[in-house]
Design a protein around this motif. Structure first.
Motif, PDB file in Angstrom:
ATOM      1  N   TYR A  66     -94.632 -34.932  52.631  1.00 21.88           N
ATOM      2  CA  TYR A  66     -94.850 -36.368  52.745  1.00 21.88           C
ATOM      3  C   TYR A  66     -95.683 -36.851  51.566  1.00 21.88           C
ATOM      4  O   TYR A  66     -96.732 -36.277  51.267  1.00 21.88           O
ATOM      5  N   THR A  67     -95.214 -37.921  50.915  1.00 24.56           N
ATOM      6  CA  THR A  67     -95.944 -38.501  49.786  1.00 24.56           C
ATOM      7  C   THR A  67     -97.001 -39.471  50.298  1.00 24.56           C
ATOM      8  O   THR A  67     -96.682 -40.433  51.003  1.00 24.56           O
ATOM      9  N   ASP A  88     -92.769 -41.739  51.718  1.00 28.18           N
ATOM     10  CA  ASP A  88     -91.511 -40.988  51.732  1.00 28.18           C
ATOM     11  C   ASP A  88     -91.720 -39.567  52.245  1.00 28.18           C
ATOM     12  O   ASP A  88     -92.650 -38.871  51.818  1.00 28.18           O
ATOM     13  N   PHE A  89     -90.848 -39.155  53.149  1.00 35.35           N
ATOM     14  CA  PHE A  89     -90.735 -37.763  53.566  1.00 35.35           C
ATOM     15  C   PHE A  89     -89.670 -37.140  52.690  1.00 35.35           C
ATOM     16  O   PHE A  89     -88.667 -37.782  52.385  1.00 35.35           O
TER      17      PHE A  89
END
Length: 122
Positions: A66-67, A88-89
């Motif tokens: 994850y970001t 984002d994932f």
């Protein structure tokens, strides 16, 4: 009955720097494997700053994570490209290069690909 576990990436059990001070990976270890927080600074590129440590042509780690912040571009060995940003994932298979986009550090929580990431080869 299983016990709860609490660990903090702010107090990692291991820290691995990348070349030229361009970032680091902080790790906590769980029975299922390490979980890491990667922080890469603007200008970081896997092929410049981790390849000398990994001694492979491209990143051979499989990442699931994850970001938190920043942006990164990932290019697979077959030419497929994708960018990741906050929220984002991502699942990134082995065989890729990546680099930070823009002027903000890239921070990624990875719970799959950190066992040997940026770990010097013996």
């Amino acid at each position: 009955m299983a016990s709860m576990i609490r660990k903090s990436l702010d107090d990692p059990e291991e820290t691995r720097p990348v070349a030229d001070g361009m970032g680091q990976v902080e790790l906590v270890n769980l029975e299922a494997g390490p979980v890491g927080r990667a922080t890469f600074l603007p200008g970081w590129k896997w092929s410049d700053h981790v390849k000398p440590i990994a001694k492979t042509d491209s990143c051979q780690a499989s990442h699931t994570g994850y970001t938190i912040s920043g942006r990164i571009k990932v290019v697979m060995d077959d030419g497929e490209e994708l960018e990741f940003g906050p929220g984002d994932f991502g699942v990134i298979p082995p065989g890729h290069d990546a680099w930070v986009l823009g002027d903000e550090p890239y921070v990624f929580i990875d719970w799959q690909g950190m066992a040997d990431y940026a770990k010097p080869k013996e």
